[in-house]
Design a protein around this motif. Structure first.
Motif, PDB file in Angstrom:
ATOM      1  N   PRO A  33       0.809  -1.220   0.000  1.00 17.17           N
ATOM      2  CA  PRO A  33       0.000   0.000   0.000  1.00 17.17           C
ATOM      3  C   PRO A  33       0.840   1.267   0.000  1.00 17.17           C
ATOM      4  CG  PRO A  33       0.174  -0.838   2.224  1.00 17.17           C
ATOM      5  CD  PRO A  33       0.869  -1.841   1.340  1.00 17.17           C
ATOM      6  N   THR A  34       0.277   2.310  -0.577  1.00 15.05           N
ATOM      7  CA  THR A  34       0.840   3.649  -0.432  1.00 15.05           C
ATOM      8  C   THR A  34       0.113   4.257   0.751  1.00 15.05           C
ATOM      9  OG1 THR A  34       1.112   3.718  -2.809  1.00 15.05           O
ATOM     10  CG2 THR A  34       1.260   5.825  -1.665  1.00 15.05           C
ATOM     11  N   VAL A  35       0.846   4.512   1.847  1.00 16.60           N
ATOM     12  CA  VAL A  35       0.149   4.824   3.094  1.00 16.60           C
ATOM     13  C   VAL A  35      -0.117   6.334   3.236  1.00 16.60           C
ATOM     14  CG1 VAL A  35       0.632   2.762   4.435  1.00 16.60           C
ATOM     15  CG2 VAL A  35       2.404   4.474   4.225  1.00 16.60           C
ATOM     16  N   ILE A  41     -11.531  -0.951  -0.876  1.00 11.90           N
ATOM     17  CA  ILE A  41     -11.641  -2.397  -1.085  1.00 11.90           C
ATOM     18  C   ILE A  41     -11.209  -2.815  -2.488  1.00 11.90           C
ATOM     19  CG2 ILE A  41     -13.258  -2.914   0.794  1.00 11.90           C
ATOM     20  CD1 ILE A  41     -15.351  -3.123  -1.517  1.00 11.90           C
ATOM     21  N   GLY A  42     -11.022  -1.847  -3.398  1.00 10.38           N
ATOM     22  CA  GLY A  42     -10.373  -2.167  -4.681  1.00 10.38           C
ATOM     23  C   GLY A  42      -8.929  -2.567  -4.401  1.00 10.38           C
ATOM     24  N   ASN A  43      -8.235  -1.755  -3.599  1.00  9.81           N
ATOM     25  CA  ASN A  43      -6.870  -2.127  -3.197  1.00  9.81           C
ATOM     26  C   ASN A  43      -6.896  -3.495  -2.529  1.00  9.81           C
ATOM     27  OD1 ASN A  43      -6.681   1.209  -2.025  1.00  9.81           O
ATOM     28  ND2 ASN A  43      -5.689   0.489  -3.883  1.00  9.81           N
ATOM     29  N   TRP A  44      -7.915  -3.693  -1.689  1.00 12.81           N
ATOM     30  CA  TRP A  44      -7.975  -4.967  -0.953  1.00 12.81           C
ATOM     31  C   TRP A  44      -8.216  -6.147  -1.873  1.00 12.81           C
ATOM     32  CZ3 TRP A  44      -5.458  -5.861   3.041  1.00 12.81           C
ATOM     33  CH2 TRP A  44      -5.214  -4.850   3.972  1.00 12.81           C
ATOM     34  N   ARG A  45      -8.854  -5.913  -3.000  1.00  7.35           N
ATOM     35  CA  ARG A  45      -9.012  -7.040  -3.932  1.00  7.35           C
ATOM     36  C   ARG A  45      -7.616  -7.552  -4.314  1.00  7.35           C
ATOM     37  NH1 ARG A  45     -11.386  -8.125 -10.048  1.00  7.35           N
ATOM     38  NH2 ARG A  45     -11.190 -10.368  -9.733  1.00  7.35           N
ATOM     39  N   THR A  46      -6.710  -6.622  -4.581  1.00  9.32           N
ATOM     40  CA  THR A  46      -5.356  -7.032  -4.981  1.00  9.32           C
ATOM     41  C   THR A  46      -4.611  -7.710  -3.822  1.00  9.32           C
ATOM     42  OG1 THR A  46      -5.227  -5.364  -6.708  1.00  9.32           O
ATOM     43  CG2 THR A  46      -3.149  -6.145  -5.819  1.00  9.32           C
ATOM     44  N   PHE A  47      -4.749  -7.185  -2.606  1.00  8.31           N
ATOM     45  CA  PHE A  47      -4.014  -7.794  -1.491  1.00  8.31           C
ATOM     46  C   PHE A  47      -4.597  -9.160  -1.093  1.00  8.31           C
ATOM     47  CE2 PHE A  47      -3.301  -3.106  -0.623  1.00  8.31           C
ATOM     48  CZ  PHE A  47      -2.097  -3.096  -1.305  1.00  8.31           C
ATOM     49  N   GLY A 236       0.786  -7.598  -8.417  1.00  4.68           N
ATOM     50  CA  GLY A 236       0.224  -6.259  -8.198  1.00  4.68           C
ATOM     51  C   GLY A 236      -1.070  -6.148  -8.984  1.00  4.68           C
ATOM     52  N   GLY A 237      -1.751  -5.033  -8.828  1.00  2.00           N
ATOM     53  CA  GLY A 237      -2.957  -4.792  -9.626  1.00  2.00           C
ATOM     54  C   GLY A 237      -2.565  -4.501 -11.068  1.00  2.00           C
ATOM     55  N   GLU A 238      -3.519  -4.682 -11.983  1.00  2.00           N
ATOM     56  CA  GLU A 238      -3.194  -4.576 -13.415  1.00  2.00           C
ATOM     57  C   GLU A 238      -2.704  -3.174 -13.805  1.00  2.00           C
ATOM     58  OE1 GLU A 238      -6.672  -5.510 -15.696  1.00  2.00           O
ATOM     59  OE2 GLU A 238      -7.951  -4.156 -14.550  1.00  2.00           O
ATOM     60  N   ASP A 239      -3.115  -2.156 -13.046  1.00  2.00           N
ATOM     61  CA  ASP A 239      -2.665  -0.799 -13.384  1.00  2.00           C
ATOM     62  C   ASP A 239      -1.169  -0.616 -13.124  1.00  2.00           C
ATOM     63  OD1 ASP A 239      -3.440  -1.165 -10.670  1.00  2.00           O
ATOM     64  OD2 ASP A 239      -3.233   0.989 -10.317  1.00  2.00           O
ATOM     65  N   LEU A 240      -0.564  -1.533 -12.392  1.00  2.66           N
ATOM     66  CA  LEU A 240       0.862  -1.378 -12.084  1.00  2.66           C
ATOM     67  C   LEU A 240       1.781  -1.944 -13.177  1.00  2.66           C
ATOM     68  CD1 LEU A 240       1.224  -1.988  -8.240  1.00  2.66           C
ATOM     69  CD2 LEU A 240       0.547   0.048  -9.486  1.00  2.66           C
ATOM     70  N   HIS A 273      -9.070  -5.255 -11.883  1.00  4.59           N
ATOM     71  CA  HIS A 273      -9.631  -4.261 -10.963  1.00  4.59           C
ATOM     72  C   HIS A 273     -11.004  -4.628 -10.432  1.00  4.59           C
ATOM     73  CE1 HIS A 273      -6.850  -0.922 -12.559  1.00  4.59           C
ATOM     74  NE2 HIS A 273      -6.381  -1.475 -11.472  1.00  4.59           N
ATOM     75  N   LEU A 274     -11.282  -4.061  -9.284  1.00  9.81           N
ATOM     76  CA  LEU A 274     -12.636  -4.070  -8.759  1.00  9.81           C
ATOM     77  C   LEU A 274     -13.300  -2.805  -9.305  1.00  9.81           C
ATOM     78  CD1 LEU A 274     -14.562  -5.476  -6.731  1.00  9.81           C
ATOM     79  CD2 LEU A 274     -13.762  -3.852  -5.025  1.00  9.81           C
ATOM     80  N   LEU A 275     -14.493  -2.969  -9.860  1.00 15.09           N
ATOM     81  CA  LEU A 275     -15.173  -1.838 -10.498  1.00 15.09           C
ATOM     82  C   LEU A 275     -16.377  -1.393  -9.682  1.00 15.09           C
ATOM     83  CD1 LEU A 275     -15.381  -3.228 -14.173  1.00 15.09           C
ATOM     84  CD2 LEU A 275     -13.477  -2.000 -13.112  1.00 15.09           C
ATOM     85  N   LYS A 280     -13.266   1.689 -12.647  1.00 17.98           N
ATOM     86  CA  LYS A 280     -12.332   1.281 -11.609  1.00 17.98           C
ATOM     87  C   LYS A 280     -12.678   1.966 -10.286  1.00 17.98           C
ATOM     88  CE  LYS A 280      -7.490   1.874 -10.318  1.00 17.98           C
ATOM     89  NZ  LYS A 280      -6.231   2.546 -10.571  1.00 17.98           N
ATOM     90  N   MET A 281     -12.714   1.192  -9.190  1.00 15.07           N
ATOM     91  CA  MET A 281     -12.868   1.831  -7.879  1.00 15.07           C
ATOM     92  C   MET A 281     -11.568   2.576  -7.591  1.00 15.07           C
ATOM     93  SD  MET A 281     -13.681   0.236  -4.102  1.00 15.07           S
ATOM     94  CE  MET A 281     -15.371  -0.182  -4.371  1.00 15.07           C
ATOM     95  N   ALA A 282     -11.657   3.863  -7.371  1.00 14.51           N
ATOM     96  CA  ALA A 282     -10.435   4.653  -7.194  1.00 14.51           C
ATOM     97  C   ALA A 282     -10.717   5.869  -6.336  1.00 14.51           C
ATOM     98  CB  ALA A 282      -9.885   5.089  -8.553  1.00 14.51           C
TER      99      ALA A 282
HETATM  100  P1  AMP Z   1      -1.778   1.879  -3.959  1.00 15.30           P
HETATM  101  O1  AMP Z   1      -1.964   1.888  -2.450  1.00 15.30           O
HETATM  102  O2  AMP Z   1      -2.495   2.984  -4.656  1.00 15.30           O
HETATM  103  O3  AMP Z   1      -0.309   1.817  -4.330  1.00 15.30           O
HETATM  104  O4  AMP Z   1      -2.440   0.555  -4.518  1.00 15.30           O
HETATM  105  C1  AMP Z   1      -2.244  -0.687  -3.940  1.00 15.30           C
HETATM  106  C2  AMP Z   1      -2.651  -1.800  -4.875  1.00 15.30           C
HETATM  107  O5  AMP Z   1      -4.051  -1.741  -5.158  1.00 15.30           O
HETATM  108  C3  AMP Z   1      -1.951  -1.793  -6.221  1.00 15.30           C
HETATM  109  O6  AMP Z   1      -1.497  -3.111  -6.517  1.00 15.30           O
HETATM  110  C4  AMP Z   1      -3.037  -1.361  -7.201  1.00 15.30           C
HETATM  111  O7  AMP Z   1      -2.823  -1.917  -8.470  1.00 15.30           O
HETATM  112  C5  AMP Z   1      -4.261  -1.956  -6.553  1.00 15.30           C
HETATM  113  N1  AMP Z   1      -5.545  -1.320  -6.947  1.00 15.30           N
HETATM  114  C6  AMP Z   1      -5.840  -0.005  -7.011  1.00 15.30           C
HETATM  115  N2  AMP Z   1      -7.148   0.174  -7.377  1.00 15.30           N
HETATM  116  C7  AMP Z   1      -7.669  -1.066  -7.547  1.00 15.30           C
HETATM  117  C8  AMP Z   1      -8.982  -1.572  -7.914  1.00 15.30           C
HETATM  118  N3  AMP Z   1     -10.007  -0.774  -8.165  1.00 15.30           N
HETATM  119  N4  AMP Z   1      -9.135  -2.923  -7.986  1.00 15.30           N
HETATM  120  C9  AMP Z   1      -8.105  -3.764  -7.704  1.00 15.30           C
HETATM  121  N5  AMP Z   1      -6.862  -3.349  -7.344  1.00 15.30           N
HETATM  122  C10 AMP Z   1      -6.643  -2.033  -7.263  1.00 15.30           C
END
Ligand code: AMP
Ligand code: ZN
Length: 473
Positions: A33-35, A41-47, A236-240, A273-275, A280-282
């Motif tokens: 995470p970037t703290v 919970i989008g981030n949480w999908r990835t974790f 990581g998430g696909e955006d990375l 991603h979780l949408l 995208k949830m963001a």
């Molecule tokens: P961050 O804290 O922004 O660095 O993101 C942490 C992780 O969450 C990264 O692996 C991202 O790719 C992932 N992430 C961000 N948004 C979403 C989303 N909507 N669905 C799934 N993963 C996400």
């Protein structure tokens, strides 16, 4: 058949084989995470996806070294630190603690190592020094150090392995200083950012002047420090995938530290991603829920976990509250079945019934086919309920069925406790009540008992200690 996983590097599903000649030890890194705020919970999908990979590997007998970094210095953090006027560590530590609490609520196994970027500045500086020595990084007139894509490609290296890039539109020497940038700005990216007034107190000395690291170099330095210059799995998430992971490959391989013939990372995994309503949830879109938002609405960590594990990791899906209610119903069916099996099995023990375990394993092996694993579980629930209703199960068979459930739940991680059938949040309440009693804080103990009751559980104090019981509805 053995475990097969999709590799973003080769764009195909491959048998998973670790670098370890004995085929047992696996090094796994997930960008953490970037703290700068609570994770949504989008981030949480990835974790949770990373946790699924880790648990699957352990289930298949691998010995995993799971590393997840904490990004505690980058552009967004600096901005927030400036807004709040707090010192960097004071600001980030709140969100870091929240992250670890949420990790536990979602029943994710804690990574073996969670390095912070700010604790690795010397490693980052060493890596940047190696890149300059090898001629693939340079200090620009603005004082910052950049990675040269042209020089890197000139050494015969490929930039653009995880995603296909259009080099025809690239202008050599064009630079980008931001940590996050779009595909169009394929350009030299910052490794070390020279100190500017907006950075406030966030800077470190370096051979290239005061400044701070870029986000991408942090992950290269921390992953290689923890797992060696060449390791098995990076997630990581696909955006990375671009630019973060592409840049990680360039920096790590550009330093030339890998043994001959070995890549920085053998196997790249990216979660979809979780949408929310198709988007995208963001944080930036304002369409997000944190885990805490959902807990405040009365949902449980295990329900959120179930929902996040309901779709294949390479498929996006829409988050809805209806979906969460569905998760609650699904878990209720499992709990009920497991509760009846416990009653019938009593003290009997048995080896896991292979029927469920084999079908579940085959589904997992198939690139983590989670839908097929749930289908195996719910077919088993239906079948077991039928046999229970017909009184067709012996205590021994019930014990074998329970052992099978425990086995598959070591991967799914949504189960109820083996002793009482109580989910972890109920157990936590019971433990808090026991602690309050021990401390002779009877008012608090009574309050916690009422809270348990409100959630449908009674607690009896027996000579062997407190015993939880579900109140029949
Ligand atoms: P961050 O804290 O922004 O660095 O993101 C942490 C992780 O969450 C990264 O692996 C991202 O790719 C992932 N992430 C961000 N948004 C979403 C989303 N909507 N669905 C799934 N993963 C996400
Ligand atoms: Zn990273």
């Amino acid at each position: 058949m053995g475990l097969r996983l999709f590799n973003t590097l080769t764009r195909s599903v491959e048998p998973f084989a670790p670098l370890d000649p004995a085929g047992r030890r696996v090094g796994m890194y997930c960008c953490g995470p970037t703290v700068y705020d609570f994770a949504h919970i989008g981030n949480w999908r990835t974790f949770v996806f990373a946790d699924l990979v880790r648990r699957t590997l352990e289930f298949r007998g691998f010995i995993v070294n799971h590393v997840m970094n904490i990004t505690d210095v980058e552009d967004k953090i600096i901005k927030r630190v400036k807004e709040t006027g707090q010192p960097l560590r004071e600001f980030t530590s709140r969100y870091e603690s929240a992250f670890f609490e949420d990790l536990q609520t979602l029943n994710c196994l804690p990574p073996h190592l969670t390095p912070r970027a700010t604790d690795h500045i010397p490693d980052i500086l060493t890596l940047i020094g190696q890149l300059i020595t090898r001629g693939v990084a340079y200090q620009a007139p603005d004082g910052s150090v950049y990675f040269s894509i042209e020089k890197y490609r000139g050494c015969g290296c490929t930039y653009g392995q995880l995603v296909r890039l259009n080099f025809d539109e690239m202008r050599t020497g064009e630079r980008v200083k931001n940590d996050e940038y779009a595909k169009e700005s394929l350009a030299d990216f910052a490794l070390w950012k020279a100190r500017v007034p907006e950075d406030g107190d966030v800077f470190w000395p370096s051979p290239w002047g005061e400044g701070r690291p870029g986000w991408h170099i942090e992950c290269s330095a921390m992953s290689m420090k923890a797992l060696g210059p060449s390791f098995d799995l990076h997630l990581g998430g696909e955006d990375l995938a671009f630019p973060h992971h592409e840049d990680e490959i360039a920096q790590s391989e550009g330093a030339g530290v890998q043994p001959a013939g070995q890549r920085f990372v053998k196997h790249w995994l990216h979660g979809a991603h979780l949408l929310v309503e198709g988007r995208k949830m963001a944080k930036s879109l304002g369409n997000f829920f944190t885990l805490r938002d959902l807990l405040n609405q009365g949902f449980k960590g295990r329900e959120v976990r179930h929902l996040l594990l309901s779709a294949h990791y390479r498929e996006t899906f829409n988050f809805t509250l209806d979906g969460l209610h569905g998760a609650r119903t699904a878990l209720g069916r499992i709990d009920e079945c497991v509760g009846k099996l416990r009653e019938l099995a009593g003290p009997a023990t048995a080896e896991p019934d292979p029927a469920l375990v084999n079908r579940f394993t085959d589904a997992l092996d198939d690139d983590l086919n989670i839908s097929a694993t749930w289908a195996a579980v719910f077919d088993w629930v239906r079948d077991t309920n039928r046999r229970l209703a017909e009184s067709a199960l012996s205590p021994q068979q019930a014990a074998a069925a329970l052992a099978a459930w425990t086995c598959v739940d070591s991967v799914l991680g949504v189960g109820a406790s083996a002793e009482t059938g109580a989910p972890s949040d109920i157990l936590a309440l019971a433990e808090a009540r026991a602690a309050a009693k021990k401390a002779r804080d009877f008012a608090k103990a009574d309050k916690l008992r009422d809270e348990l009751k409100a959630q449908g559980w009674t607690v009896e104090d027996t000579p062997k200690g407190p015993k939880l019981k579900k109140v029949s509805p």
